[in-house]
Scaffold this active site. Sequence first.
Site, PDB file in Angstrom:
ATOM      1  CB  ALA A 101      46.073  28.359  39.355  1.00  0.00           C
ATOM      2  CD  GLU A 102      45.156  27.285  45.609  1.00  0.00           C
ATOM      3  OE1 GLU A 102      45.921  27.799  46.429  1.00  0.00           O
ATOM      4  OE2 GLU A 102      45.528  26.453  44.772  1.00  0.00           O
ATOM      5  CG  ASP A 103      46.026  32.120  43.307  1.00  0.00           C
ATOM      6  OD1 ASP A 103      45.927  31.263  42.404  1.00  0.00           O
ATOM      7  OD2 ASP A 103      47.093  32.667  43.608  1.00  0.00           O
ATOM      8  NE  ARG A 104      46.690  32.379  37.176  1.00  0.00           N
ATOM      9  CZ  ARG A 104      46.933  33.449  36.428  1.00  0.00           C
ATOM     10  NH1 ARG A 104      45.962  34.022  35.766  1.00  0.00           N
ATOM     11  NH2 ARG A 104      48.158  33.929  36.331  1.00  0.00           N
TER      12      ARG A 104
END
Length: 176
Positions: A95-98
């Site tokens: 969940a790199e966007d988080r």
Amino acid sequence: MSNILDKPFESVFGYITVLPGAFSAYRYIALQNTKNKKDKKEGEEGPNEKEEEEGPNEKEEEEGPLASYFKGEINDEKKVDKKEESIFTANMYLAEDRILCFELVAKRDSSWLLHYVKSSQAETDVPEDIAGLISQRRRWLNGSFFASFHAILHFYYIWRSGHSISRKIFLHIEMA
């Protein structure tokens, strides 16, 4: 459903926990990393020119939103043996966007805010079958849990940002 209820409410605080990459736009300057000097570890060698500028026991290390965003990719490239990577790190970067959202808001000496724009439109690819959808949702669930845990463990990053005291308090309330 979360885009209808959660995102506008989170936007009031200036921190949206996740802005999906396909539906996001960021200021380039907000994404840029900063360089911090860190002490060199024993046995670590550096270029002679840098040693004179930084001192014999210091090295520059980048930190910031992009460094955190690509950390999962860098770990994949550097590690031949996946057993070296912790389960926490492996799942967190699903969940790199988080991670990117948290790092933008908590960026050192900056006061970047994230906002939801209801009128924006975008297109993306979706899983073609149930197995793909289940795999995607499982990945998102694991990544979301570990990225949230990362934000909780690093809550003090908010205090090194350039936000006002009241905004920092509101960001903590939102994270709780």
